[in-house]
Enzyme design. Structure first.
Site, PDB file in Angstrom:
ATOM      1  N   TYR A  59       0.902  -1.178  -0.169  1.00 37.22           N
ATOM      2  CA  TYR A  59      -0.104  -0.204  -0.164  1.00 37.22           C
ATOM      3  C   TYR A  59       0.885   1.363   0.039  1.00 37.22           C
ATOM      4  O   TYR A  59       1.502   1.574   1.077  1.00 37.22           O
ATOM      5  CB  TYR A  59      -0.838  -0.123   1.237  1.00 37.22           C
ATOM      6  N   HIS A 126       0.075 -12.013   1.084  1.00 39.74           N
ATOM      7  CA  HIS A 126      -0.865 -11.224   0.481  1.00 39.74           C
ATOM      8  C   HIS A 126      -1.445 -12.096  -0.648  1.00 39.74           C
ATOM      9  O   HIS A 126      -2.800 -12.038  -0.767  1.00 39.74           O
ATOM     10  CB  HIS A 126      -0.242  -9.932  -0.094  1.00 39.74           C
ATOM     11  N   SER A 205     -12.869  -5.663   1.722  1.00 33.75           N
ATOM     12  CA  SER A 205     -14.071  -4.844   1.016  1.00 33.75           C
ATOM     13  C   SER A 205     -15.373  -5.612   1.438  1.00 33.75           C
ATOM     14  O   SER A 205     -16.269  -5.890   0.481  1.00 33.75           O
ATOM     15  CB  SER A 205     -14.010  -5.515  -0.474  1.00 33.75           C
ATOM     16  N   LEU A 207     -17.945  -4.048   2.388  1.00 28.26           N
ATOM     17  CA  LEU A 207     -19.083  -3.026   1.765  1.00 28.26           C
ATOM     18  C   LEU A 207     -19.034  -3.083   0.136  1.00 28.26           C
ATOM     19  O   LEU A 207     -19.475  -2.061  -0.479  1.00 28.26           O
ATOM     20  CB  LEU A 207     -18.892  -1.616   2.288  1.00 28.26           C
ATOM     21  N   GLY A 208     -18.370  -3.993  -0.444  1.00 27.06           N
ATOM     22  CA  GLY A 208     -18.410  -3.917  -1.950  1.00 27.06           C
ATOM     23  C   GLY A 208     -17.701  -2.986  -2.453  1.00 27.06           C
ATOM     24  O   GLY A 208     -18.201  -2.392  -3.731  1.00 27.06           O
ATOM     25  N   ARG A 209     -16.615  -2.398  -1.918  1.00 31.39           N
ATOM     26  CA  ARG A 209     -16.000  -1.208  -2.621  1.00 31.39           C
ATOM     27  C   ARG A 209     -16.639   0.131  -2.658  1.00 31.39           C
ATOM     28  O   ARG A 209     -16.745   0.735  -3.590  1.00 31.39           O
ATOM     29  CB  ARG A 209     -15.306  -1.557  -4.114  1.00 31.39           C
ATOM     30  N   GLY A 210     -17.597  -0.078  -1.653  1.00 28.48           N
ATOM     31  CA  GLY A 210     -18.342   1.218  -1.398  1.00 28.48           C
ATOM     32  C   GLY A 210     -19.772   0.959  -2.009  1.00 28.48           C
ATOM     33  O   GLY A 210     -20.614   1.974  -1.726  1.00 28.48           O
TER      34      GLY A 210
END
Length: 330
Positions: A59, A126, A205, A207-210
């Protein structure tokens, strides 16, 4: 805050903090982050009882670990710091996977330095490196445990055979993989295997990438350059179909007087006490909203309605493009 156990004895807050958006990689990854606000978000999460913080060397690369290290300085007690290795990082960023024993050690040493800690509480691979036997990789990770440089070991997006082989070398405390109302394929084989072996499950993820927050009603709501514009599930041919499940989430949220994000997270928490989601955040407001999900209690009717709205395997479109899909479930 409530607490859960990953593996046999790794106690963490029931919701962790996904720190990836704090890296400020650029507007393409959930927008540019403000360092001051990111650090304030970490501090506020600690105040609310969150103990579990997730980052990775890739990251930034490295930027996110450095930021988290500065944020937790003087606040290390009780915190569970998770980071991940597994990429070969060149001058221009990651240039492929590398889980060779030499890179396992080098990555660990670098992460420890950037995080400013003596021990990584949960050290993940990862992505699986198909060129290195998992026994060799986990053997190198296990050596770090013996040296006190890591406490627990984890895998991310590994396939069933890899998980079994890894766990035979050294106990795996947690598997991190995508899991949410719109990505439930882990329920077929991976999650049952983790439960068979006593491995905790950490959904990223969640939240489903937002998407599951209900704040994105059209593709045009995404800023120019946002990588989600290339996400198959955000594509024009899939967007409207996937939005139907969000409508159900919002209806249940309204009935409970909470946010859609809290309902999506509460659904995950209701799937088992061995599940610890790590919603990504970079602002106090969104982090506080997510953390409140631990107090949301869904009824049996709520759960049945959500299951019907988001049946396993029926989200429109693959969860990644072809290149990224080639790196999961190995």
């Amino acid at each position: 805050m409530k607490y859960r156990t990953l593996g046999s004895n790794l106690t963490v807050s029931a919701l962790g903090v996904g720190c990836m958006p704090m890296a400020g990689i650029g507007k393409g990854m959930y927008g540019v982050a403000d360092e001051t606000e990111s650090i304030a978000t970490i501090h506020r999460a600690i105040e609310l009882g969150a103990t579990f913080f997730d980052t990775a060397e890739v990251y930034g690369p490295h930027v996110d670990e450095d930021l988290l290290g500065r944020a937790i300085a003087g606040k290390r007690e009780r915190l569970v710091i998770a980071t991940k290795f597994g990429f070969r990082i060149g001058d221009q960023g990651p240039v492929g996977v590398d889980s060779s024993p030499a890179n396992v050690r080098a990555a660990c040493e670098g992460s420890l330095k950037r995080l400013g800690i003596e021990t990584i509480d949960l050290f993940y691979q990862h992505r699986v490196d198909p060129n290195v036997p998992i026994e060799d990789t986990v053997g190198a990770m296990a050596a770090l445990v013996k040296e006190g440089k890591a406490r627990h070991l984890g895998l991310s997006e590994a396939g069933a055979d890899t998980i079994r082989r890894a766990h035979a070398v050294h106990p795996i405390a947690a598997l991190q993989s995508e899991y949410s109302l719109w990505e439930r394929t882990v329920e077929d084989e991976i999650l049952p295997l983790c439960r068979e072996l006593g491995i905790g499950f950490v959904p990223y993820s969640p939240l489903g990438r937002g998407f599951l927050t209900g704040q994105i009603k059209r593709r045009d709501d995404l800023p120019e350059g946002d990588y989600r514009r290339n996400d198959p599930r955000y594509a024009e041919e899939n967007f409207a179909l996937n939005l139907k499940m969000v409508g159900v989430v919002e209806e249940i949220a309204e009935a409970h007087h909470v946010s859609a994000a809290q309902i999506a997270l509460a659904w995950l928490l209701a799937q088992g006490d061995d599940i610890v989601p790590i919603p990504g955040t970079k602002r106090r407001k969104t982090m506080e909203d997510s953390m409140a999900a631990v107090d949301v209690v869904l009824t049996d009717d709520d759960l049945a309605e959500l299951d019907e709205a988001a049946p396993r395997g029926e989200t429109a479109g693959p969860r990644y493009g072809e290149r990224m899909m080639a790196m999961v479930r190995l």
